[in-house]
Write a protein that holds these residues in place. Structure first.
Motif, mmCIF file in Angstrom:
data_model
loop_
_atom_site.group_PDB
_atom_site.id
_atom_site.type_symbol
_atom_site.label_atom_id
_atom_site.label_comp_id
_atom_site.label_asym_id
_atom_site.label_seq_id
_atom_site.Cartn_x
_atom_site.Cartn_y
_atom_site.Cartn_z
ATOM 1 N N LEU A 91 31.824 16.491 17.084
ATOM 2 C CA LEU A 91 32.125 16.823 15.687
ATOM 3 C C LEU A 91 31.187 16.084 14.741
ATOM 4 N N THR A 100 25.150 20.127 9.864
ATOM 5 C CA THR A 100 25.479 20.928 8.678
ATOM 6 C C THR A 100 25.121 20.189 7.392
ATOM 7 N N GLN A 108 22.712 21.613 4.629
ATOM 8 C CA GLN A 108 23.045 21.673 3.205
ATOM 9 C C GLN A 108 21.932 21.081 2.358
ATOM 10 N N LEU A 116 34.187 17.151 -0.548
ATOM 11 C CA LEU A 116 34.993 18.318 -0.934
ATOM 12 C C LEU A 116 35.232 18.357 -2.439
ATOM 13 N N ALA A 159 40.276 20.528 -0.424
ATOM 14 C CA ALA A 159 39.857 21.713 0.327
ATOM 15 C C ALA A 159 40.627 22.946 -0.150
ATOM 16 N N LEU A 198 34.931 32.584 2.688
ATOM 17 C CA LEU A 198 34.793 31.129 2.746
ATOM 18 C C LEU A 198 36.000 30.446 2.106
ATOM 19 N N LEU A 206 38.429 27.849 3.923
ATOM 20 C CA LEU A 206 38.541 26.490 3.387
ATOM 21 C C LEU A 206 39.998 26.161 3.048
ATOM 22 N N GLY A 247 39.044 18.943 13.226
ATOM 23 C CA GLY A 247 37.620 18.650 13.118
ATOM 24 C C GLY A 247 36.763 19.867 13.401
ATOM 25 N N VAL A 248 37.184 20.639 14.381
ATOM 26 C CA VAL A 248 36.416 21.851 14.718
ATOM 27 C C VAL A 248 36.449 22.838 13.553
ATOM 28 N N LEU A 271 36.919 22.076 10.384
ATOM 29 C CA LEU A 271 36.100 21.506 9.314
ATOM 30 C C LEU A 271 34.609 21.707 9.589
ATOM 31 N N ALA A 272 34.224 21.519 10.859
ATOM 32 C CA ALA A 272 32.811 21.695 11.214
ATOM 33 C C ALA A 272 32.371 23.140 10.993
ATOM 34 N N GLN A 276 31.909 23.633 7.354
ATOM 35 C CA GLN A 276 30.665 23.007 6.923
ATOM 36 C C GLN A 276 29.473 23.910 7.224
ATOM 37 N N ALA A 277 29.523 24.547 8.394
ATOM 38 C CA ALA A 277 28.425 25.454 8.757
ATOM 39 C C ALA A 277 28.342 26.612 7.762
ATOM 40 N N ARG A 280 29.438 26.554 4.660
ATOM 41 C CA ARG A 280 28.980 25.997 3.383
ATOM 42 C C ARG A 280 27.460 25.857 3.377
ATOM 43 N N ALA A 281 26.931 25.372 4.501
ATOM 44 C CA ALA A 281 25.475 25.201 4.600
ATOM 45 C C ALA A 281 24.775 26.546 4.484
ATOM 46 N N ALA A 311 24.827 27.773 0.952
ATOM 47 C CA ALA A 311 23.871 27.081 0.076
ATOM 48 C C ALA A 311 22.477 27.685 0.208
#
Lengths: 131, 118
Positions: free
Chosen positions: A13, A20, A24, A101, B21, B60, B64, B87-88, B90-91, B94-95, B97-98, B101
């Motif tokens: 993780l 990521t 970003q 966040l 979130a 998204l 979220l 965590g998975v 959230l990861a 994040q992907a 979100r990236a 962007a």
């Protein structure tokens, strides 16, 4: 708070969060190039046509992207420390995630917000008046 | 699986993450609608970029918000909790979100190149 003796999943993780976070940052760089390029050359096509010439908004648009990516990277570092047995690092990771966040809310509100819609609408009205 | 017992401060910070979130998710969902409406008002036609953006933003936002609710549940637990599932999620977020962007501006860049050389 007791970390599991084999925290491979958390290490994975942390690695994902680092990737990521870097993505970003790259996205922020690309955003900056496009926005600044658009501000310099108004003929440049962009999804945010009206916002580009407004330099304060340019800063406001790029800043939150940067401010959400950096805590993300730092949270991944904290999670890695947690997997290595630093018990206080989970608190740090949650704190940095929360900060990231928080800036995510800012990004959502500033970059893709009713403000952009209002500016678009203003542009539309202005063009009609000019016409 | 990584199981931990959260202290008071960790639990409070986890709840703060979760609340943010959820708020970000809701803002994304609302702004996805605004983006579509704005595209329609500005363009005066069915704007495909606005439609695509609003779909991505809405998806998204839902992801979220759901992750925020799961994290909120994690923050409420008094016993040992497993971090991996949250965590998975959230990861994954994040992907997205990236990607978010980068993608719209990558499209703009491609559009510019198309105008220059197309």
């Amino acid at each position: 708070m007791e970390p599991n003796p084999s925290p491979d999943a958390l290490a994975t993780l942390a690695q994902r969060m680092r990737i990521t976070g870097i993505a970003q940052l790259l996205g922020t760089l690309l955003t900056a190039i496009i926005l600044i390029g658009g501000a310099v050359n108004s003929e440049m096509p962009t999804p945010l046509p009206l916002i580009l010439p407004l330099s304060p908004f340019l800063v406001l648009a790029i800043l939150p992207l940067l401010l959400q990516a950096v805590p993300m990277l730092r949270a991944s570092t904290a999670l890695r420390s947690f997997t290595e047995g630093d018990r206080g690092a989970l608190e740090l990771a949650f704190g940095r995630l929360g900060r990231s966040l928080g800036f995510e809310v800012w990004v959502a509100a500033m970059m893709w917000s009713p403000l952009a819609v209002a500016l678009w609408f203003f542009e539309f009205t202005f063009s009609v008046l000019l016409w | 699986m990584v199981a931990v017992t959260l202290g008071d401060r960790e639990r409070r910070l986890a709840r703060r993450c979760a609340r943010r979130a959820v708020i970000a998710g809701v803002v994304y969902i609302v702004t996805s609608v605004c983006w579509f409406v704005g595209g329609y008002l500005a363009g005066g036609f069915f704007n495909p970029f606005a439609l695509l953006s609003s779909m991505v933003l809405g998806g998204l936002g839902i992801m979220l918000g759901r992750a925020g609710l799961e994290l909120l549940e994690l923050g409420r637990q008094q016993s040992q909790v497993e971090l991996e599932p949250i965590g998975v999620v959230l990861a994954r977020i994040q992907a997205v979100r990236a990607a978010l962007a980068s993608v719209p501006f990558a499209v703009a860049f491609a559009w510019m190149l198309w105008d220059l050389f197309g």
